[in-house]
Design a protein around this motif. Structure first.
Motif, PDB file in Angstrom:
ATOM      1  N   THR A   1       0.872  -1.171   0.000  1.00 30.72           N
ATOM      2  CA  THR A   1       0.000   0.000   0.000  1.00 30.72           C
ATOM      3  C   THR A   1       0.910   1.223   0.000  1.00 30.72           C
ATOM      4  O   THR A   1       1.736   1.383   0.904  1.00 30.72           O
ATOM      5  N   VAL A   2       0.764   2.049  -1.024  1.00 28.84           N
ATOM      6  CA  VAL A   2       1.619   3.229  -1.174  1.00 28.84           C
ATOM      7  C   VAL A   2       0.723   4.458  -1.179  1.00 28.84           C
ATOM      8  O   VAL A   2      -0.192   4.570  -1.995  1.00 28.84           O
ATOM      9  N   GLU A   3       1.013   5.378  -0.242  1.00 29.32           N
ATOM     10  CA  GLU A   3       0.219   6.595  -0.114  1.00 29.32           C
ATOM     11  C   GLU A   3       1.113   7.823  -0.108  1.00 29.32           C
ATOM     12  O   GLU A   3       2.211   7.796   0.451  1.00 29.32           O
ATOM     13  N   SER A   4       0.619   8.880  -0.721  1.00 25.97           N
ATOM     14  CA  SER A   4       1.278  10.174  -0.661  1.00 25.97           C
ATOM     15  C   SER A   4       0.782  10.862   0.602  1.00 25.97           C
ATOM     16  O   SER A   4      -0.423  10.930   0.843  1.00 25.97           O
ATOM     17  N   LYS A   5       1.703  11.348   1.420  1.00 24.83           N
ATOM     18  CA  LYS A   5       1.351  11.961   2.703  1.00 24.83           C
ATOM     19  C   LYS A   5       1.859  13.397   2.761  1.00 24.83           C
ATOM     20  O   LYS A   5       2.784  13.766   2.035  1.00 24.83           O
ATOM     21  N   LEU A   6       1.290  14.188   3.684  1.00 27.11           N
ATOM     22  CA  LEU A   6       1.706  15.571   3.936  1.00 27.11           C
ATOM     23  C   LEU A   6       1.710  16.405   2.651  1.00 27.11           C
ATOM     24  O   LEU A   6       2.691  17.072   2.309  1.00 27.11           O
ATOM     25  N   ASP A   7       0.601  16.320   1.912  1.00 27.90           N
ATOM     26  CA  ASP A   7       0.435  17.094   0.675  1.00 27.90           C
ATOM     27  C   ASP A   7       1.489  16.781  -0.370  1.00 27.90           C
ATOM     28  O   ASP A   7       1.861  17.629  -1.179  1.00 27.90           O
ATOM     29  N   GLY A   8       2.019  15.567  -0.341  1.00 23.15           N
ATOM     30  CA  GLY A   8       2.994  15.157  -1.344  1.00 23.15           C
ATOM     31  C   GLY A   8       4.438  15.211  -0.894  1.00 23.15           C
ATOM     32  O   GLY A   8       5.342  14.907  -1.669  1.00 23.15           O
ATOM     33  N   LEU A   9       4.710  15.578   0.355  1.00 23.46           N
ATOM     34  CA  LEU A   9       6.091  15.654   0.853  1.00 23.46           C
ATOM     35  C   LEU A   9       6.720  14.289   1.104  1.00 23.46           C
ATOM     36  O   LEU A   9       7.935  14.142   1.021  1.00 23.46           O
ATOM     37  N   VAL A  10       5.890  13.287   1.422  1.00 22.37           N
ATOM     38  CA  VAL A  10       6.406  11.971   1.811  1.00 22.37           C
ATOM     39  C   VAL A  10       5.589  10.887   1.128  1.00 22.37           C
ATOM     40  O   VAL A  10       4.369  10.988   1.020  1.00 22.37           O
ATOM     41  N   LEU A  11       6.266   9.848   0.683  1.00 24.00           N
ATOM     42  CA  LEU A  11       5.614   8.655   0.177  1.00 24.00           C
ATOM     43  C   LEU A  11       5.728   7.600   1.267  1.00 24.00           C
ATOM     44  O   LEU A  11       6.821   7.343   1.782  1.00 24.00           O
ATOM     45  N   GLN A  12       4.602   7.022   1.663  1.00 23.08           N
ATOM     46  CA  GLN A  12       4.602   5.970   2.679  1.00 23.08           C
ATOM     47  C   GLN A  12       4.279   4.647   2.003  1.00 23.08           C
ATOM     48  O   GLN A  12       3.307   4.548   1.259  1.00 23.08           O
ATOM     49  N   ILE A  13       5.107   3.635   2.271  1.00 22.51           N
ATOM     50  CA  ILE A  13       4.957   2.319   1.654  1.00 22.51           C
ATOM     51  C   ILE A  13       4.846   1.287   2.762  1.00 22.51           C
ATOM     52  O   ILE A  13       5.728   1.195   3.627  1.00 22.51           O
ATOM     53  N   GLU A  14       3.771   0.505   2.742  1.00 24.63           N
ATOM     54  CA  GLU A  14       3.649  -0.590   3.700  1.00 24.63           C
ATOM     55  C   GLU A  14       3.497  -1.890   2.927  1.00 24.63           C
ATOM     56  O   GLU A  14       2.633  -2.012   2.063  1.00 24.63           O
ATOM     57  N   GLY A  15       4.373  -2.841   3.230  1.00 22.07           N
ATOM     58  CA  GLY A  15       4.357  -4.128   2.557  1.00 22.07           C
ATOM     59  C   GLY A  15       4.107  -5.258   3.527  1.00 22.07           C
ATOM     60  O   GLY A  15       4.608  -5.255   4.650  1.00 22.07           O
ATOM     61  N   LEU A  16       3.316  -6.233   3.074  1.00 22.65           N
ATOM     62  CA  LEU A  16       3.011  -7.402   3.882  1.00 22.65           C
ATOM     63  C   LEU A  16       3.106  -8.635   2.996  1.00 22.65           C
ATOM     64  O   LEU A  16       2.368  -8.758   2.020  1.00 22.65           O
ATOM     65  N   GLY A  17       4.044  -9.537   3.349  1.00 24.60           N
ATOM     66  CA  GLY A  17       4.233 -10.766   2.599  1.00 24.60           C
ATOM     67  C   GLY A  17       3.898 -11.979   3.449  1.00 24.60           C
ATOM     68  O   GLY A  17       4.228 -12.019   4.636  1.00 24.60           O
TER      69      GLY A  17
ATOM     70  N   HIS B   1       6.996  -7.917   6.893  1.00 25.39           N
ATOM     71  CA  HIS B   1       6.089  -6.801   7.151  1.00 25.39           C
ATOM     72  C   HIS B   1       6.966  -5.584   7.384  1.00 25.39           C
ATOM     73  O   HIS B   1       7.777  -5.572   8.308  1.00 25.39           O
ATOM     74  N   ALA B   2       6.816  -4.584   6.532  1.00 28.23           N
ATOM     75  CA  ALA B   2       7.684  -3.411   6.619  1.00 28.23           C
ATOM     76  C   ALA B   2       6.891  -2.138   6.334  1.00 28.23           C
ATOM     77  O   ALA B   2       5.880  -2.158   5.628  1.00 28.23           O
ATOM     78  N   LEU B   3       7.393  -1.057   6.893  1.00 31.20           N
ATOM     79  CA  LEU B   3       6.857   0.270   6.649  1.00 31.20           C
ATOM     80  C   LEU B   3       8.034   1.137   6.226  1.00 31.20           C
ATOM     81  O   LEU B   3       9.074   1.132   6.887  1.00 31.20           O
ATOM     82  N   ALA B   4       7.870   1.846   5.114  1.00 34.37           N
ATOM     83  CA  ALA B   4       8.964   2.674   4.612  1.00 34.37           C
ATOM     84  C   ALA B   4       8.437   4.053   4.231  1.00 34.37           C
ATOM     85  O   ALA B   4       7.254   4.229   3.953  1.00 34.37           O
ATOM     86  N   THR B   5       9.345   5.012   4.228  1.00 38.68           N
ATOM     87  CA  THR B   5       9.034   6.341   3.715  1.00 38.68           C
ATOM     88  C   THR B   5      10.113   6.731   2.704  1.00 38.68           C
ATOM     89  O   THR B   5      11.268   6.328   2.827  1.00 38.68           O
ATOM     90  N   VAL B   6       9.696   7.497   1.731  1.00 39.34           N
ATOM     91  CA  VAL B   6      10.619   8.099   0.774  1.00 39.34           C
ATOM     92  C   VAL B   6      10.344   9.593   0.820  1.00 39.34           C
ATOM     93  O   VAL B   6       9.189  10.026   0.766  1.00 39.34           O
ATOM     94  N   ALA B   7      11.399  10.378   0.946  1.00 38.84           N
ATOM     95  CA  ALA B   7      11.259  11.831   0.989  1.00 38.84           C
ATOM     96  C   ALA B   7      12.455  12.456   0.270  1.00 38.84           C
ATOM     97  O   ALA B   7      13.507  11.835   0.141  1.00 38.84           O
ATOM     98  N   TYR B   8      12.256  13.673  -0.175  1.00 38.44           N
ATOM     99  CA  TYR B   8      13.320  14.406  -0.861  1.00 38.44           C
ATOM    100  C   TYR B   8      13.956  15.392   0.108  1.00 38.44           C
ATOM    101  O   TYR B   8      13.262  16.168   0.777  1.00 38.44           O
ATOM    102  N   ASP B   9      15.284  15.379   0.179  1.00 35.70           N
ATOM    103  CA  ASP B   9      16.041  16.297   1.028  1.00 35.70           C
ATOM    104  C   ASP B   9      16.578  17.423   0.156  1.00 35.70           C
ATOM    105  O   ASP B   9      17.487  17.203  -0.649  1.00 35.70           O
TER     106      ASP B   9
END
Length: 176
Positions: free
Chosen positions: A65-81, A91-99
């Motif tokens: 499940t991948v969601e854009s958060k904080l008006d597009g500042l962060v991508l949140q990814i949750e995976g369940l295998g 089972h993992a939770l990840a974020t991607v953000a631009y610095d």
């Protein structure tokens, strides 16, 4: 009454002076950069395999499940295998953000086994790539959309950073 008015006025002036000293927001540049990762937003489901050693390949079913958060500042990814018996294998939770300071993407993940990763990533509109060091080995994961617009992910390991061996692969279809 006069004392309350003076106190309120002083508080407002102090607050305004603090906000006036704040640097300009970098959010617009960050949001613009994060659009390069938006191809992953949605719910995904599929299958994959992971090599646990020579001749030991294990299959699993995966949901992401991948969601854009904080008006597009962060991508949140949750995976369940899960394996064939329904046991959770990942089972993992990840974020991607631009610095904006380093002009780079950061990938941060947390696993249900207590492991944590904070590393550099690359995102270019059709590929998300992140790297890590595992002892003497280098590990990289690459997510791309394939010709069927499916999430195609591989994990590779290298002893030297030049020759790579695939140990992980999964293909997911968008369900939402």
């Amino acid at each position: 009454m006069m004392m309350k008015t003076v106190t309120l006025l002083c508080t407002l002036l102090l607050t305004m002076s603090i906000f006036a000293q704040q640097p300009p927001s970098t959010a617009p540049a960050q949001i613009d950069a994060m659009k390069q990762c938006s191809f992953l937003v949605g719910e995904w489901k599929g299958e994959g395999w992971m090599a646990m050693g020579p001749g030991d390949r294990r299959t699993f079913s995966q949901m992401e499940t991948v969601e854009s958060k904080l008006d597009g500042l962060v991508l949140q990814i949750e995976g369940l295998g899960k394996d064939a018996s329904g046991k959770i294998v990942h089972h993992a939770l990840a974020t991607v953000a631009y610095d904006p300071e380093s002009k780079s993407y950061r990938f941060r993940s947390y696993e249900n086994h207590g492991r944590y990763l904070d590393t550099n990533a690359e995102c270019n509109g059709s590929t998300l790539l992140w790297f890590m060091q595992a002892g003497p080995r280098k590990i990289r994961y690459t997510i791309r959309l394939n010709e069927k617009q499916q999430w195609s992910e591989i994990g590779e390991a290298s002893p030297d950073g030049t020759s790579w061996m695939k140990f992980f692969e999964m293909t997911l279809s968008r369900v939402k």
